[in-house]
Design a protein around this motif. Sequence first.
Motif, PDB file in Angstrom:
ATOM      1  N   SER A  36       5.757  -5.423  -0.553  1.00 34.16           N
ATOM      2  CA  SER A  36       6.099  -4.553  -1.685  1.00 34.16           C
ATOM      3  C   SER A  36       4.896  -3.732  -2.126  1.00 34.16           C
ATOM      4  CB  SER A  36       6.622  -5.405  -2.852  1.00 34.16           C
ATOM      5  OG  SER A  36       7.783  -6.112  -2.482  1.00 34.16           O
ATOM      6  N   VAL A  37       3.744  -4.397  -2.218  1.00 32.63           N
ATOM      7  CA  VAL A  37       2.533  -3.683  -2.621  1.00 32.63           C
ATOM      8  C   VAL A  37       2.159  -2.629  -1.579  1.00 32.63           C
ATOM      9  CG1 VAL A  37       0.078  -3.936  -3.128  1.00 32.63           C
ATOM     10  CG2 VAL A  37       1.709  -5.636  -3.975  1.00 32.63           C
ATOM     11  N   TRP A  38       2.284  -2.987  -0.301  1.00 32.82           N
ATOM     12  CA  TRP A  38       1.945  -2.042   0.775  1.00 32.82           C
ATOM     13  C   TRP A  38       2.813  -0.796   0.705  1.00 32.82           C
ATOM     14  CZ3 TRP A  38      -1.350  -0.890   4.687  1.00 32.82           C
ATOM     15  CH2 TRP A  38      -0.887  -0.032   5.683  1.00 32.82           C
ATOM     16  N   THR A  39       4.114  -0.973   0.627  1.00 33.82           N
ATOM     17  CA  THR A  39       5.013   0.184   0.616  1.00 33.82           C
ATOM     18  C   THR A  39       4.870   0.993  -0.659  1.00 33.82           C
ATOM     19  OG1 THR A  39       6.781  -1.248  -0.246  1.00 33.82           O
ATOM     20  CG2 THR A  39       6.701  -0.901   2.131  1.00 33.82           C
ATOM     21  N   ALA A  40       4.525   0.344  -1.769  1.00 32.07           N
ATOM     22  CA  ALA A  40       4.391   1.078  -3.024  1.00 32.07           C
ATOM     23  C   ALA A  40       3.213   2.041  -3.000  1.00 32.07           C
ATOM     24  CB  ALA A  40       4.242   0.098  -4.191  1.00 32.07           C
ATOM     25  N   PHE A  41       2.154   1.685  -2.276  1.00 35.59           N
ATOM     26  CA  PHE A  41       0.948   2.508  -2.258  1.00 35.59           C
ATOM     27  C   PHE A  41       0.813   3.348  -0.986  1.00 35.59           C
ATOM     28  CE2 PHE A  41      -0.195  -0.628  -5.446  1.00 35.59           C
ATOM     29  CZ  PHE A  41      -0.849   0.147  -6.394  1.00 35.59           C
ATOM     30  N   HIS A  42       1.896   3.440  -0.202  1.00 36.35           N
ATOM     31  CA  HIS A  42       1.856   4.251   1.014  1.00 36.35           C
ATOM     32  C   HIS A  42       3.107   5.122   1.097  1.00 36.35           C
ATOM     33  CE1 HIS A  42      -1.042   1.060   2.005  1.00 36.35           C
ATOM     34  NE2 HIS A  42      -1.609   1.951   2.822  1.00 36.35           N
ATOM     35  N   ASN A  94      -5.187   1.660   8.510  1.00 38.58           N
ATOM     36  CA  ASN A  94      -5.943   2.803   8.000  1.00 38.58           C
ATOM     37  C   ASN A  94      -5.031   3.880   7.406  1.00 38.58           C
ATOM     38  OD1 ASN A  94      -4.806   3.521  10.420  1.00 38.58           O
ATOM     39  ND2 ASN A  94      -6.594   4.650  11.192  1.00 38.58           N
ATOM     40  N   ALA A  95      -3.786   3.535   7.087  1.00 37.91           N
ATOM     41  CA  ALA A  95      -2.867   4.513   6.492  1.00 37.91           C
ATOM     42  C   ALA A  95      -3.401   4.942   5.121  1.00 37.91           C
ATOM     43  CB  ALA A  95      -1.476   3.899   6.347  1.00 37.91           C
ATOM     44  N   PRO A  96      -3.311   6.197   4.784  1.00 43.51           N
ATOM     45  CA  PRO A  96      -3.877   6.673   3.509  1.00 43.51           C
ATOM     46  C   PRO A  96      -3.094   6.148   2.307  1.00 43.51           C
ATOM     47  CG  PRO A  96      -2.629   8.422   4.585  1.00 43.51           C
ATOM     48  CD  PRO A  96      -2.704   7.295   5.571  1.00 43.51           C
ATOM     49  N   LEU A  97      -3.842   5.767   1.280  1.00 40.09           N
ATOM     50  CA  LEU A  97      -3.223   5.298   0.042  1.00 40.09           C
ATOM     51  C   LEU A  97      -2.771   6.493  -0.798  1.00 40.09           C
ATOM     52  CD1 LEU A  97      -5.767   2.491  -0.970  1.00 40.09           C
ATOM     53  CD2 LEU A  97      -3.547   2.204   0.145  1.00 40.09           C
ATOM     54  N   THR A  98      -1.747   6.263  -1.603  1.00 42.89           N
ATOM     55  CA  THR A  98      -1.227   7.326  -2.465  1.00 42.89           C
ATOM     56  C   THR A  98      -0.602   6.718  -3.718  1.00 42.89           C
ATOM     57  OG1 THR A  98       0.300   9.192  -2.604  1.00 42.89           O
ATOM     58  CG2 THR A  98       0.994   7.309  -1.277  1.00 42.89           C
ATOM     59  N   LEU A  99      -0.678   7.471  -4.809  1.00 47.60           N
ATOM     60  CA  LEU A  99      -0.018   7.092  -6.055  1.00 47.60           C
ATOM     61  C   LEU A  99       1.206   7.960  -6.322  1.00 47.60           C
ATOM     62  CD1 LEU A  99      -3.132   6.579  -8.384  1.00 47.60           C
ATOM     63  CD2 LEU A  99      -1.801   4.826  -7.212  1.00 47.60           C
ATOM     64  N   GLU A 100       1.551   8.787  -5.352  1.00 45.90           N
ATOM     65  CA  GLU A 100       2.671   9.711  -5.522  1.00 45.90           C
ATOM     66  C   GLU A 100       3.985   8.957  -5.707  1.00 45.90           C
ATOM     67  OE1 GLU A 100       4.448  13.311  -6.095  1.00 45.90           O
ATOM     68  OE2 GLU A 100       2.304  12.838  -5.942  1.00 45.90           O
ATOM     69  N   ASN A 101       4.121   7.780  -5.092  1.00 40.00           N
ATOM     70  CA  ASN A 101       5.363   7.012  -5.245  1.00 40.00           C
ATOM     71  C   ASN A 101       5.605   6.628  -6.703  1.00 40.00           C
ATOM     72  OD1 ASN A 101       5.873   7.049  -2.462  1.00 40.00           O
ATOM     73  ND2 ASN A 101       4.586   5.244  -2.135  1.00 40.00           N
ATOM     74  N   PHE A 102       4.549   6.267  -7.414  1.00 41.09           N
ATOM     75  CA  PHE A 102       4.688   5.885  -8.813  1.00 41.09           C
ATOM     76  C   PHE A 102       5.062   7.099  -9.663  1.00 41.09           C
ATOM     77  CE2 PHE A 102       1.924   2.718  -6.936  1.00 41.09           C
ATOM     78  CZ  PHE A 102       2.410   1.528  -7.460  1.00 41.09           C
TER      79      PHE A 102
END
Length: 270
Positions: A28-34, A45-53
């Motif tokens: 859940s944490v992984w998919t929320a930030f990717h 190494n997938a880039p993190l993002t806050l766009e989902n939130f």
Amino acid sequence: MTKGLNRILTTTLAFVLAGLWGLPFLYSVWTAFHEEKYSANFKWNAPLTLENFVQAWNAAPFALYFLNTFILITIVIVANFILCTLVAYAFVRYRFRWAGFAFALVMVQLLISPEILIVENYLTLSRIGLTDTIIGIALPYLNSAFGIFLLRQTFMSVPKSLDEAAQLEGAGAWRVLWNVYVPLAKPVYLAYGLVSISFHWNNFLWPLIVTNSPEVRPVTVGLSVFATVESGVEWSLVNAATLMTTAPLIIAFLIFQRQFVANFMRAGIK
């Protein structure tokens, strides 16, 4: 050897349970930030993002859901503290006929599952016109048999000498309650309040049944509607919304963890 074997089995079980619980949480944490494309394609190494939130917050009125939940919990907690305190104090301070029978009737509530009363409670709210309201959600929980029992046991542990000393000083029943009993029960109030907040924050079935419009939905119902209707199968948005709704409880537990455990142990000893 038996103790060593038991320790090994206990440790193994703990690791298994931690793995069963931790893997879904980590996912859940992984998919929320990717991004959505990485929800089923793990890359370290997938880039993190806050766009989902941001998208989840804008896709549904979560601010309104949080406000409704805060109002609901405030009403329930305040009503529980006042009513449970008065009832518990009456059982301890006053000796009246059928007191034991009345207390037994209160305790019967602990044996009744809330789901059994859903239909009757809904019909009652329909008759008085309180369906689809925050007051209607809170009404069945304004008093608690568990709260009455917990406070009664705590008040019974208060030394009678304190009660008698306050009466000699001219204090009436109300003053004795608020100046003697309530201050000594503060750890119990805190422990009971934390449990109640957690329960009503996560309560889902009754609010789902009694509410119809988004203007009065609490956060659990709003999250369910968002996950099943509004966002479809976009797991990144769903998990981001889930983390947003659970974050306040997680943060509160991390902040008050020591006080929570200490107060519950003290309340249990009393």
